[in-house]
Design a protein around this motif. Sequence first.
Motif, PDB file in Angstrom:
ATOM      1  N   VAL A  35      72.692  69.339  29.018  1.00 61.42           N
ATOM      2  CA  VAL A  35      72.018  69.075  27.734  1.00 61.42           C
ATOM      3  C   VAL A  35      71.969  67.562  27.452  1.00 61.42           C
ATOM      4  O   VAL A  35      70.888  66.979  27.379  1.00 61.42           O
ATOM      5  N   LEU A  36      73.149  66.954  27.328  1.00 56.65           N
ATOM      6  CA  LEU A  36      73.153  65.533  26.945  1.00 56.65           C
ATOM      7  C   LEU A  36      72.544  64.640  28.027  1.00 56.65           C
ATOM      8  O   LEU A  36      71.600  63.885  27.772  1.00 56.65           O
ATOM      9  N   PHE A  37      73.081  64.734  29.239  1.00 58.23           N
ATOM     10  CA  PHE A  37      72.586  63.856  30.311  1.00 58.23           C
ATOM     11  C   PHE A  37      71.120  64.169  30.631  1.00 58.23           C
ATOM     12  O   PHE A  37      70.322  63.275  30.896  1.00 58.23           O
ATOM     13  N   GLY A  84      74.620  60.267  38.029  1.00 49.68           N
ATOM     14  CA  GLY A  84      75.884  60.110  38.757  1.00 49.68           C
ATOM     15  C   GLY A  84      77.090  59.987  37.835  1.00 49.68           C
ATOM     16  O   GLY A  84      78.193  59.755  38.294  1.00 49.68           O
ATOM     17  N   ASN A  85      76.871  60.113  36.516  1.00 49.56           N
ATOM     18  CA  ASN A  85      77.919  59.944  35.505  1.00 49.56           C
ATOM     19  C   ASN A  85      78.738  58.672  35.758  1.00 49.56           C
ATOM     20  O   ASN A  85      79.958  58.675  35.749  1.00 49.56           O
ATOM     21  N   THR A  86      78.010  57.605  36.011  1.00 52.31           N
ATOM     22  CA  THR A  86      78.673  56.316  36.229  1.00 52.31           C
ATOM     23  C   THR A  86      79.097  55.754  34.883  1.00 52.31           C
ATOM     24  O   THR A  86      78.353  55.820  33.917  1.00 52.31           O
ATOM     25  N   LEU A 142      79.260  61.308  17.265  1.00 55.61           N
ATOM     26  CA  LEU A 142      78.029  62.121  17.167  1.00 55.61           C
ATOM     27  C   LEU A 142      78.292  63.531  17.687  1.00 55.61           C
ATOM     28  O   LEU A 142      77.889  64.521  17.081  1.00 55.61           O
ATOM     29  N   LEU A 143      78.971  63.572  18.825  1.00 52.55           N
ATOM     30  CA  LEU A 143      79.251  64.855  19.474  1.00 52.55           C
ATOM     31  C   LEU A 143      80.059  65.782  18.549  1.00 52.55           C
ATOM     32  O   LEU A 143      79.709  66.948  18.359  1.00 52.55           O
ATOM     33  N   PHE A 144      81.126  65.223  17.927  1.00 53.51           N
ATOM     34  CA  PHE A 144      81.978  66.084  17.090  1.00 53.51           C
ATOM     35  C   PHE A 144      81.399  66.333  15.699  1.00 53.51           C
ATOM     36  O   PHE A 144      81.863  67.211  14.991  1.00 53.51           O
ATOM     37  N   GLU A 167      90.119  51.715  31.461  1.00 59.30           N
ATOM     38  CA  GLU A 167      89.862  52.934  32.241  1.00 59.30           C
ATOM     39  C   GLU A 167      90.847  54.060  31.941  1.00 59.30           C
ATOM     40  O   GLU A 167      92.024  53.804  31.713  1.00 59.30           O
ATOM     41  N   LYS A 168      90.333  55.265  32.035  1.00 55.25           N
ATOM     42  CA  LYS A 168      91.154  56.426  31.685  1.00 55.25           C
ATOM     43  C   LYS A 168      92.203  56.751  32.758  1.00 55.25           C
ATOM     44  O   LYS A 168      93.106  57.532  32.507  1.00 55.25           O
ATOM     45  N   THR A 169      92.027  56.187  33.924  1.00 52.54           N
ATOM     46  CA  THR A 169      92.989  56.489  34.992  1.00 52.54           C
ATOM     47  C   THR A 169      94.037  55.373  35.132  1.00 52.54           C
ATOM     48  O   THR A 169      94.760  55.306  36.118  1.00 52.54           O
TER      49      THR A 169
HETATM   50  C1  LIG Z   1      81.674  62.052  24.582  1.00 49.16           C
HETATM   51  S1  LIG Z   1      80.171  61.406  24.914  1.00 49.16           S
HETATM   52  C2  LIG Z   1      79.358  62.442  26.016  1.00 49.16           C
HETATM   53  C3  LIG Z   1      80.048  62.671  27.259  1.00 49.16           C
HETATM   54  C4  LIG Z   1      80.016  61.501  28.172  1.00 49.16           C
HETATM   55  O1  LIG Z   1      79.149  60.655  28.123  1.00 49.16           O
HETATM   56  C5  LIG Z   1      81.052  61.395  29.141  1.00 49.16           C
HETATM   57  O2  LIG Z   1      80.987  60.541  29.979  1.00 49.16           O
HETATM   58  C6  LIG Z   1      82.201  62.318  29.090  1.00 49.16           C
HETATM   59  O3  LIG Z   1      83.312  61.781  29.712  1.00 49.16           O
HETATM   60  P1  LIG Z   1      84.797  62.284  29.430  1.00 49.16           P
HETATM   61  O4  LIG Z   1      85.614  61.075  29.607  1.00 49.16           O
HETATM   62  O5  LIG Z   1      84.841  62.811  28.049  1.00 49.16           O
HETATM   63  O6  LIG Z   1      85.098  63.317  30.448  1.00 49.16           O
END
Ligand SMILES: CSCCC(=O)C(=O)COP(=O)(O)O
Length: 507
Positions: A35-37, A84-86, A142-144, A167-169
Amino acid sequence: MSAESGCASLNMEKSSVILLDVAGTTTSINFVKDVLFKYVTDNVAEYLKEKWDEESVKEAVKKIKDEDLELEAAVKAVKEMTDGNTSNHGVKTIQTMMYEKGYENGGIKTHIFDEVASCVETWSKTHKLATYSVGTCAAQKLLFSHTVSGDLTSFIANYFDQSVVGEKTKKESYEKIAKELEVKCEEIVFVSDNVDEVKAAKEAGLVAAVIERDGNAALSDEVKKEQVVLTSFKDLTFENPAKRKIEDEPAASEAPPTKVAKTETAEEKIEAEQKVEKENVEKKAAEKKEEVESMEVDSATETPETKKKEETPAATEEKPAEAEKPAPKKEEEKKEKEEEKKKVTEEKKVETEEKKVEKEEKKVEKEEKKVETEEKKVETEEKKVEKEEKKVEKEEKKVEKEEKKVETEEKKAEEVEVAEEAKEEKKEEEEKKTEETKENGTKAVEVEEKENKSELANGVENGNVAAEEKQNGEEKKEEEAKKEEESEIKVKKLEEAVESTPVAVEV
Ligand SMILES: CSCCC(=O)C(=O)COP(=O)(O)O
């Protein structure tokens, strides 16, 4: 907690914050991708074309590759990096701007897993809630605010993204979050579908668990052995959460989401008990008030003190309850707490309203700017058209002038030609005349000779014929002289006309 979990359960004794990942944790990965991408890749060409001159878009495009990109190259980059969700901040910013349009105009509603809304609502009463995503903070909000269960943003106190904390990692990112929230790392419970993120959080000292959700890649046996694996937020139980400061509480309870399932938690039970206690205290206070009032009525003389009591009913209402302290101290404290809570709730309510108004104002402002830009565009277009029209008009005038010039020249040439012809005619005429004169002279001599001869031979009759011929010759002469005169006048006139013409014409 999952039965498969081979690890010790989470230690949540000290927890005061719950930090949640978004895609694959609160929300299905399929929703994000399909949906979003998809919305982004389907509409980015049109979106960027339309907004190409806007400063915010220019800035975001510049961040994609740290350089100025052409429109086509920018569209391509956004499409590729979205597919590619970069995690590119420029692309994430453009995605966010587009989500805003998608949520508002495209009617997008965020998928959230079944128990998310109710758990988030319940947790928000005892914990500070925060989310951490690759998506921008604005995209998370926006999402929530547009979930299938309503707006959940009032339950979430903080949003973090990679542009803010990293970064999350990386373990440092979680340390930064703890610092930002002014809590110790061990006070934060983190849930994510991404094992590397969970490992990094644990390294920083957070309490962390992996969550298994529909649509996520399957977890390996090793992960299941090493990590605490949840299958639902309900697997997390907070028996003894660390106490949160009352001012930390979000204005959650005032606007519960429409579809949030109501389950009675420990908190709700305590609340219900507190309510009953409060009612008891109020009842007792009212009884005491009545007692005091009846005593006052029985009194025969009106002392200044009793008068004062009548004049200040509020004071009398509180006095007996306070003086005699009929309810246990504990109840009084609870009552105070309740009052305080009410006050905070009211304040939060006002704050939420103010934020709403602010948001509306911003929206209106944005709309006005849009209209202004459109008007300017139309104005520019009109000016352009006007300029074009003027240009065409000028060209037409020029052509007209040229045509007139050519016409005048042709006319003059024609007149000169006529004059030349007349001249020629005159010349011919003169030559003819000379010839005729010559001829007439010879004829006259012949006639004279003939006359002389026939005078002798034919007498008077012949003499008459000669006279008649002579007269005819004279008449003809006169006529020719007249013609010649007319021709001369005509030629003269034409010559005068030619001379009076101002432009010299080459013929
Ligand atoms: C929360 S915004 C839409 C999702 C998004 O763009 C994304 O990259 C989600 O990554 P996440 O770190 O929430 O897995």
